[in-house]
Design a protein around this motif. Structure first.
Motif, PDB file in Angstrom:
ATOM      1  N   GLY A  94       1.896  18.499  -1.733  1.00 24.10           N
ATOM      2  CA  GLY A  94       2.859  19.294  -0.977  1.00 24.10           C
ATOM      3  C   GLY A  94       4.003  18.499  -0.396  1.00 24.10           C
ATOM      4  N   GLY A  95       4.049  17.192  -0.665  1.00 22.26           N
ATOM      5  CA  GLY A  95       5.159  16.372  -0.209  1.00 22.26           C
ATOM      6  C   GLY A  95       4.919  15.631   1.093  1.00 22.26           C
ATOM      7  N   GLU A  96       3.869  15.974   1.832  1.00 23.67           N
ATOM      8  CA  GLU A  96       3.578  15.221   3.053  1.00 23.67           C
ATOM      9  C   GLU A  96       3.040  13.851   2.679  1.00 23.67           C
ATOM     10  OE1 GLU A  96       4.348  15.844   6.121  1.00 23.67           O
ATOM     11  OE2 GLU A  96       5.257  17.736   5.502  1.00 23.67           O
ATOM     12  N   ARG A  97       3.260  12.877   3.572  1.00 25.07           N
ATOM     13  CA  ARG A  97       2.885  11.520   3.206  1.00 25.07           C
ATOM     14  C   ARG A  97       2.131  10.832   4.331  1.00 25.07           C
ATOM     15  NH1 ARG A  97       4.703  10.380   7.448  1.00 25.07           N
ATOM     16  NH2 ARG A  97       6.660   9.388   8.009  1.00 25.07           N
ATOM     17  N   LEU A  98       1.377   9.838   3.925  1.00 25.29           N
ATOM     18  CA  LEU A  98       0.689   8.958   4.861  1.00 25.29           C
ATOM     19  C   LEU A  98       1.177   7.544   4.584  1.00 25.29           C
ATOM     20  CD1 LEU A  98      -2.982   8.949   5.964  1.00 25.29           C
ATOM     21  CD2 LEU A  98      -2.010   6.836   5.054  1.00 25.29           C
ATOM     22  N   VAL A  99       1.599   6.847   5.641  1.00 26.65           N
ATOM     23  CA  VAL A  99       2.098   5.482   5.505  1.00 26.65           C
ATOM     24  C   VAL A  99       0.946   4.523   5.780  1.00 26.65           C
ATOM     25  CG1 VAL A  99       3.767   3.785   6.319  1.00 26.65           C
ATOM     26  CG2 VAL A  99       4.392   6.208   6.237  1.00 26.65           C
ATOM     27  N   LEU A 100       0.637   3.677   4.807  1.00 27.60           N
ATOM     28  CA  LEU A 100      -0.486   2.754   4.907  1.00 27.60           C
ATOM     29  C   LEU A 100       0.025   1.320   4.803  1.00 27.60           C
ATOM     30  CD1 LEU A 100      -3.544   2.135   4.942  1.00 27.60           C
ATOM     31  CD2 LEU A 100      -3.535   2.426   2.452  1.00 27.60           C
ATOM     32  N   GLY A 101      -0.046   0.596   5.912  1.00 23.62           N
ATOM     33  CA  GLY A 101       0.320  -0.816   5.905  1.00 23.62           C
ATOM     34  C   GLY A 101      -0.900  -1.651   5.560  1.00 23.62           C
ATOM     35  N   LEU A 102      -0.790  -2.486   4.534  1.00 26.40           N
ATOM     36  CA  LEU A 102      -1.922  -3.286   4.079  1.00 26.40           C
ATOM     37  C   LEU A 102      -1.920  -4.665   4.734  1.00 26.40           C
ATOM     38  CD1 LEU A 102      -2.034  -2.605   0.227  1.00 26.40           C
ATOM     39  CD2 LEU A 102      -3.429  -1.571   2.016  1.00 26.40           C
ATOM     40  N   ASP A 162      10.254 -16.473   8.489  1.00 30.84           N
ATOM     41  CA  ASP A 162       9.243 -17.132   7.680  1.00 30.84           C
ATOM     42  C   ASP A 162       8.087 -16.172   7.405  1.00 30.84           C
ATOM     43  OD1 ASP A 162      10.691 -19.488   7.708  1.00 30.84           O
ATOM     44  OD2 ASP A 162       9.657 -20.258   9.495  1.00 30.84           O
ATOM     45  N   GLY A 163       7.292 -16.480   6.389  1.00 32.18           N
ATOM     46  CA  GLY A 163       6.126 -15.668   6.086  1.00 32.18           C
ATOM     47  C   GLY A 163       6.389 -14.658   4.993  1.00 32.18           C
ATOM     48  N   ALA A 164       5.348 -13.876   4.704  1.00 36.37           N
ATOM     49  CA  ALA A 164       5.401 -12.907   3.605  1.00 36.37           C
ATOM     50  C   ALA A 164       5.796 -11.523   4.102  1.00 36.37           C
ATOM     51  CB  ALA A 164       4.036 -12.828   2.920  1.00 36.37           C
ATOM     52  N   SER A 165       6.409 -10.748   3.211  1.00 29.54           N
ATOM     53  CA  SER A 165       6.726  -9.356   3.504  1.00 29.54           C
ATOM     54  C   SER A 165       5.441  -8.549   3.617  1.00 29.54           C
ATOM     55  CB  SER A 165       7.592  -8.754   2.398  1.00 29.54           C
ATOM     56  OG  SER A 165       8.832  -9.402   2.300  1.00 29.54           O
ATOM     57  N   ARG A 166       5.470  -7.536   4.431  1.00 24.89           N
ATOM     58  CA  ARG A 166       4.330  -6.633   4.536  1.00 24.89           C
ATOM     59  C   ARG A 166       4.310  -5.688   3.330  1.00 24.89           C
ATOM     60  NH1 ARG A 166       4.929  -4.989  10.957  1.00 24.89           N
ATOM     61  NH2 ARG A 166       4.050  -6.914  11.801  1.00 24.89           N
ATOM     62  N   THR A 167       3.118  -5.317   2.916  1.00 24.21           N
ATOM     63  CA  THR A 167       2.961  -4.349   1.833  1.00 24.21           C
ATOM     64  C   THR A 167       2.679  -2.977   2.438  1.00 24.21           C
ATOM     65  OG1 THR A 167       2.111  -6.020   0.311  1.00 24.21           O
ATOM     66  CG2 THR A 167       1.624  -3.715  -0.203  1.00 24.21           C
ATOM     67  N   THR A 168       3.541  -2.012   2.108  1.00 30.79           N
ATOM     68  CA  THR A 168       3.410  -0.663   2.653  1.00 30.79           C
ATOM     69  C   THR A 168       3.264   0.339   1.516  1.00 30.79           C
ATOM     70  OG1 THR A 168       4.782  -1.240   4.573  1.00 30.79           O
ATOM     71  CG2 THR A 168       4.473   1.098   4.093  1.00 30.79           C
ATOM     72  N   PRO A 188       5.377   3.806  -3.338  1.00 32.18           N
ATOM     73  CA  PRO A 188       4.847   5.171  -3.307  1.00 32.18           C
ATOM     74  C   PRO A 188       3.705   5.366  -4.296  1.00 32.18           C
ATOM     75  CG  PRO A 188       6.868   5.112  -4.582  1.00 32.18           C
ATOM     76  CD  PRO A 188       6.679   3.722  -4.028  1.00 32.18           C
ATOM     77  N   VAL A 189       2.756   6.197  -3.879  1.00 34.07           N
ATOM     78  CA  VAL A 189       1.650   6.594  -4.751  1.00 34.07           C
ATOM     79  C   VAL A 189       1.511   8.109  -4.621  1.00 34.07           C
ATOM     80  CG1 VAL A 189      -0.808   6.384  -5.278  1.00 34.07           C
ATOM     81  CG2 VAL A 189       0.458   4.392  -4.431  1.00 34.07           C
ATOM     82  N   ARG A 190       1.760   8.826  -5.726  1.00 36.18           N
ATOM     83  CA  ARG A 190       1.624  10.285  -5.709  1.00 36.18           C
ATOM     84  C   ARG A 190       0.171  10.648  -5.984  1.00 36.18           C
ATOM     85  NH1 ARG A 190       5.194  13.774  -4.702  1.00 36.18           N
ATOM     86  NH2 ARG A 190       7.362  13.081  -4.445  1.00 36.18           N
ATOM     87  N   LEU A 191      -0.407  11.450  -5.088  1.00 35.45           N
ATOM     88  CA  LEU A 191      -1.822  11.791  -5.161  1.00 35.45           C
ATOM     89  C   LEU A 191      -2.030  13.113  -5.890  1.00 35.45           C
ATOM     90  CD1 LEU A 191      -2.793  10.923  -1.472  1.00 35.45           C
ATOM     91  CD2 LEU A 191      -2.901   9.433  -3.487  1.00 35.45           C
TER      92      LEU A 191
END
Length: 287
Positions: free
Chosen positions: A105-113, A92-98, A15-18
């Motif tokens: 206001g508490g709303e969020r945006l999910v960003l998959g890197l 196999d492989g690496a975990s995704r970074t999310t 999480p990143v609080r903006l």
């Protein structure tokens, strides 16, 4: 107490609080967990599964987790939350970074890197003695259909459910995920995907309420007003509450009210998976 299975993602959310809302061309500051972009337990299966466990139920999760350090950490958190991971496959492989970008206001945006398509392995088939009272299909992993067919109680699935073709009793969708054709006839669109067993298509719209469609009627429910701290996982907690109530024998109107109450609990928590949440089990209204 009931036995539930939740099929879906298990992950470490970061999480990143903006400092302000996301706007094109704007600039905002962000504060990450522990100041180090640390992770917290998330993913649809964890979000729903933790809510069901906090209501006093036995919960198993089925899904796919990478065989790396993040995957190890994620599974440790899942087990610490009291969830059964025997149906989780390592890949196999690496975990995704999310990243979870949370506005004031508490709303969020999910960003998959750096997301690269990964074909998930097929879930193992249910054992001959597998017995679950209810199932939530949050992600359409191959093999989910066999578990749905073996479930002895209600099956609730998330829309859009990709390749999942049922069987399914209830589909739950955010209106934001639905195209115009689906919104024009939600029940018909749902049956076109998961078949004739479908009884209800439920559309959610955050704090504005939910509608349930069975091709003949439209039922409505509205959550009570509350301060939104973090909306992450609220839809999964809503679906978990819906499944929990239906498994206990609730009619759809009562199940919607119960699910709204669980969603309200979720948005008041600074979390993805609601580890500190209190989710009361469904109790029929006194006659």
């Amino acid at each position: 107490m009931a036995d539930f299975l939740v099929i879906g993602a298990l992950a470490l959310d970061r999480p990143v609080r903006l400092s302000g809302p996301l706007e094109s061309g704007g600039r905002v500051l962000g504060k990450s967990l522990d100041g180090a972009l640390a992770g917290r337990l998330g993913g649809g299966a964890a979000n729903a599964g933790v809510a069901l466990a906090r209501a006093g139920h036995q919960v198993a999760v089925g899904g796919v987790v990478a065989a790396d350090a993040d995957g190890d950490a994620c599974l440790a958190l899942v087990r610490a939350a009291g969830l059964d991971t025997r149906h989780v496959i390592r890949r196999d492989g690496a975990s995704r970074t999310t990243l979870i970008l949370i506005e004031p206001g508490g709303e969020r945006l999910v960003l998959g890197l750096d997301v690269e398509p990964v074909k998930p392995p097929t879930l193992p088939p249910p054992e001959s003695d597998a017995a679950f009272d209810g199932l939530y299909v949050r992600a359409p992993y191959p093999g989910a259909e066999a578990w749905a067919a073996a479930c002895q109680g209600p099956v609730v699935a998330h829309w859009p459910a990709g390749g999942f073709a049922g069987p399914c009793d209830v589909l739950v969708a955010s209106m934001d995920d639905c195209d115009a054709a689906t919104l024009a006839d939600p029940f018909a669109a749902g049956r076109a995907q998961v078949g004739e067993r479908l009884s209800w298509m439920v559309l959610t719209r955050g704090g504005h309420g939910v509608t349930a469609h069975d091709g003949r009627r439209i039922l409505r429910a509205t959550p009570r007003p509350t301060t939104v701290v973090d909306a992450t996982g609220a839809g999964d907690c809503f679906a978990a509450g819906l499944l929990e109530a239906l498994t206990a024998g609730a009619d759809m109107q009562a199940a919607l009210a119960h699910a709204c109450a669980w969603g309200t609990v979720s948005v008041g928590l600074d979390a993805s998976a609601p580890l500190d949440g209190s989710f009361p089990a469904f109790r029929p209204a006194a006659s």
